[in-house]
Write an enzyme that holds these catalytic residues in place. Structure first.
Site, mmCIF file in Angstrom:
data_model
loop_
_atom_site.group_PDB
_atom_site.id
_atom_site.type_symbol
_atom_site.label_atom_id
_atom_site.label_comp_id
_atom_site.label_asym_id
_atom_site.label_seq_id
_atom_site.Cartn_x
_atom_site.Cartn_y
_atom_site.Cartn_z
ATOM 1 N N THR A 136 0.869 -1.193 0.000
ATOM 2 C CA THR A 136 0.000 0.000 0.000
ATOM 3 C C THR A 136 0.906 1.243 0.000
ATOM 4 O OG1 THR A 136 -0.222 -0.115 2.413
ATOM 5 C CG2 THR A 136 -1.979 -1.110 1.104
ATOM 6 N N LYS A 157 4.444 -6.876 3.951
ATOM 7 C CA LYS A 157 4.140 -5.489 3.594
ATOM 8 C C LYS A 157 3.851 -4.751 4.896
ATOM 9 C CE LYS A 157 0.757 -3.322 3.285
ATOM 10 N NZ LYS A 157 -0.058 -2.409 4.193
ATOM 11 N N THR A 168 -1.423 -1.433 8.298
ATOM 12 C CA THR A 168 -1.507 -2.896 8.359
ATOM 13 C C THR A 168 -0.184 -3.564 8.009
ATOM 14 O OG1 THR A 168 -3.858 -3.102 8.022
ATOM 15 C CG2 THR A 168 -2.520 -4.904 7.206
ATOM 16 N N THR A 381 -9.541 8.516 1.602
ATOM 17 C CA THR A 381 -10.555 7.668 2.252
ATOM 18 C C THR A 381 -10.944 6.584 1.276
ATOM 19 O OG1 THR A 381 -12.151 9.319 1.525
ATOM 20 C CG2 THR A 381 -11.613 9.221 3.845
#
Lengths: 381, 381
Positions: A136, A157, A168, A381
Site C-alpha cells: 500500500t 508489507k 496494516t 478515504t
C-alpha cells in the site's frame, strides 16, 4: 520465496491481487484489534485444522468494518482459489489491506483472478509480483530468507510507523521444514515477540494484521535450529518495515540493557521509539536525549536516574561512531559530536543501561518527517 | 487572574521567570512520570501542609534529570521569593518547563529576580507578563476565569499535543473561595479528570506537569457551586492547550456516547484523538473514518460494530454542519459532504454512539501538520 512456493500478483493503481500456492501445515498470529477484518476472521477459522493449500490476498481495500457482506466476500476469495486447486474453501487463507469501511470490489477481484492464477510460477519475478501486489504505502517490496540444509523465506508489507499508526502489517513465511501446526504456532509466537512485536505495541494493531507460517514438511530440522532461522527471517522483515516508515529518512533502534526484566526492557524500548518527540528529534539530527529520558519515565517500567545513555550512528549497516551522552545520570555535553554523527547516519541506535537487573530488549522505529504528514494527510478515504 | 493575585514575569529569548504572590490554602496534581523534575518534588513537599504564599516559575529549562543540584536549585528559587515575602522557603511552590538534562542557569534567575519582583502588580499587564514568562512552544498565553459571587481565574502553558508528546503542562488556578486543602485537592482531582486528563493520558506525562489551585479563603461558597466553576475554568484552559497544538490548524474533539462506562468512554476518546493517522487525516480534511474505527478497535474498550458515527464542523465556536458518516455500522457515503464541512471548519467533532451502555466521555486534541514536524525537529537540545 520463489524457491519454496508458486506465486503471482498484479497491482493496478491502488488495487492489488496476489496468490500463493503452498501446501503444508500452518500457524498464524493475528491482530488483537476489536474490529477484526472478516478476512482475518475467515483465515483464523480456516487454519484451525492446521493445514492450508493456498493464500489469496488483496490490497487497496482492507475488507474491514464491512459486516456480513465482508465475511461473504472473504469466503468467496478463498473459494475462487479453492476451485482452481480442487480443494475445499477451508483450505485457503485470505488477507486484505487498504482502506477501511468500504465493501470489496469483488468484480475487480474476480475479473483479475484468472490472469493472476494463470501467471503463477516459481521464478523470482513471480515472488516480486506477489510482494508488490500486497503493497500500500510501502516504498519497496520486502523479502527475507534463511538457508542451511533447510530453507525459510518470507515476504511482508507494512510501512513503518506501525505504532502508533496501525498501518496494516502482513507477513507470509514459508519453509520446507517439517513441523506440526502446534509446534509451528509456538515457534511463530516466539519469533514474532522478538521481531514484529518489537516494532509494534501489544493491542495497538490494525484491523488486518496477520503473520502466517506455512511448512511444506519436506525436511527434518531440530526445533532450535529452525527457531533460530525463523527469528532471523522475522527480524529481518520487521526491520525492513521499520526502515520503510512512511516518509522516514532514518531507522531508529532503542536498546535497553540491565532493566529489571526482559519484559520491561522491551516495553521501555517500544515506548521510547514510539515517542513523536524522539522521532522528530532524530529527523532534525538533534541528540535531544531529554526526550528519551521523559518517554522512558512514562513508559511504566522501573527506571534509575543513574543510567548511562549512548548514541551509535550507522551508515548502510556500518557503524560510524559511538557517542556517550549520559554517564551515571550526568549529561556529558557531547551533543555537538552526536549531532555530526547523526547527520552522517541513516540508522541511529540509542543504548540505555538501566543498571537494575538482567533484562535486555530492543525496539525498532523510524523518524517522523514532513513526508509522513504529507503521505498520511493525502492518503485517501 | 490579576484581580485575585499580584504577579509579574519576564521572558528573554528562551528564558523566562515568573512570580505570583498568593497566600492561601493549596492543592496540586502532579506528573506521574518516573523522572520527576526536582521542581515538582520540591513543590510536592512544600504544599504538604496545605498552605503557600507564593509561586516562582521558570521557562527554558525544565530542571529535570538534574539530580541533587537540581533539587538545590529548586529550593534556592523558593528561597529567593520566601526572603522577600518574609516567610519560610517551604511556603513557596516552584515550577519549571523547558529542556531536560541541563542544570538551571541560576545566575540568570537570580540576576532577573529583583526586576520581576519589583514589577509585581495586579493589573492585566502583570498577568500577561506572568503568562508569557512560562511559555515555551505556546503560540499564545492562556487564561480562563469564572465569576459569580466568588471568583476563579487560571493561567496555563502547554502546546497541544500533550499526548503522545509530553510537552509540559503547567496550570495555576486561583480563587477567593474558602476551602481547606483536603477539600481543594478532592475537587481539583475531579476537575482535572474532566479537563486536563481529557487531553492527556494517564501515565503519559512530562517530567514537569503540575496543576496548582490556591484558595485565598475570603468567600464562602458551596462545594457544588465551586466545583462547577472549577471544572469550567479547567476545561477552558485544557481546550486552549489542545487548540494550541504545535503547528495545529484544527481543534479535534472526540465524543463517545453510550459506552459501557464513563471510564471506557473517556479512554476510547483519548485513544482516537491521539492517533497520528486520525490527526493527519483531519489536517488533510479527509473524513477517513476507517482510521477512527481502527483506533477505537485497539483502545481496549468494548466496542460494537453497529455503531453510529457523525462529524460536526465548527468555525470559531459556531456549528457549520453535522454529517452522518456511519449508521448502524454501515458507511453512508457522505465523505464528499464531510470533506467540504472540514475545509470550512477550525474545530472538528466526531461523535461515536456505541449503543452499549450509559457511559459518555470526550477528549480534545489537534491535527498533526507539517509545522508540528518543523517545530519539533528544530526545537533545540
Amino acid at each position: 520465496m520463489h524457491e519454496l512456493v508458486k506465486c503471482n500478483g498484479i497491482k493496478e493503481g491502488k488495487n492489488g491481487l496476489g496468490i500463493v500456492v503452498c501446501e503444508g501445515s500452518v500457524a498464524g498470529v493475528f491482530t488483537q484489534n476489536k474490529f477484526k477484518s472478516p478476512s482475518v476472521v475467515v483465515t483464523e477459522e480456516h487454519i484451525k485444522n492446521g493445514f492450508i493449500e493456498g493464500i489469496i490476498a488483496n490490497s487497496g481495500n482492507a475488507n474491514a468494518f464491512t459486516g456480513k457482506q465482508g465475511y461473504k466476500d472473504a469466503k468467496r476469495m478463498c473459494q475462487l482459489l479453492a476451485e482452481k486447486l480442487k480443494t475445499n474453501t477451508e483450505s485457503i487463507a485470505v488477507a486484505s489491506t487498504g482502506v477501511i469501511g468500504i465493501q470489496l470490489d469483488m468484480e475487480w477481484i474476480e475479473s483479475r483472478f484468472e490472469k493472476v492464477y494463470a501467471g503463477l510460477g516459481n521464478k523470482e519475478e513471480n515472488a516480486l509480483a506477489f510482494a508488490k501486489s500486497i503493497m500500500t504505502t510501502d516504498r519497496f517490496p520486502k523479502f527475507a530468507k534463511y538457508k542451511e540444509d533447510f530453507k525459510i523465506a518470507g515476504v511482508c508489507k507494512g510501512a513503518g510507523m506501525i505504532h502508533p499508526n496501525m498501518a496494516t502489517m502482513l507477513a507470509f513465511i514459508f519453509t520446507d521444514a517439517k513441523f506440526e501446526a502446534g509446534e509451528l504456532k509456538e515457534m511463530l509466537r516466539t519469533a514474532v515477540k522478538y521481531s514484529f512485536n518489537a516494532i509494534s505495541v501489544d493491542g495497538d494493531t490494525s484491523t488486518n494484521d496477520m503473520v502466517l507460517l506455512v511448512a511444506k514438511g519436506e525436511c527434518e530440522v531440530s526445533r532450535d535450529r529452525f527457531l533460530n532461522g525463523l527469528k532471523d527471517v522475522c527480524l529481518n522483515l520487521a526491520k525492513q518495515i521499520a526502515r520503510d516508515g512512511e516518509g522516514a529518512t532514518k531507522l531508529i533502534k532503542v536498546t535497553i540493557v540491565n532493566a529489571k526484566s526482559e519484559e520491561e526492557a522491551f516495553k521501555g524500548a517500544r515506548t521510547v521509539v514510539s515517542s513523536n518527540l524522539v522521532k522528530t528529534a532524530v529527523f532534525g539530527n538533534d541528540p535531544n536525549w531529554g526526550r528519551i529520558i521523559a518517554s522512558l519515565g512514562y513508559s511504566g517500567i522501573d527506571v534509575n536516574e543513574e543510567l548511562d545513555l549512548k548514541l551509535l550512528g550507522y551508515r548502510d549497516g556500518h557503524k560510524i561512531e559511538e557517542v556517550e551522552l549520559v554517564k551515571n545520570g550526568v549529561g556529558l555535553g557531547n551533543e555537538g559530536i552526536a549531532r555530526r554523527v547523526m547527520e552522517k547516519s541513516n540508522e541511529i541506535e540509542f543504548i540505555i543501561n538501566l543498571k537494575l537487573g538482567n533484562g535486555n530488549g530492543y525496539a525498532y522505529g523510524c523518524d517522523l518527517t514532513y513526508d509522513y504528514v504529507r503521505i498520511n494527510s493525502e492518503y485517501t478515504t
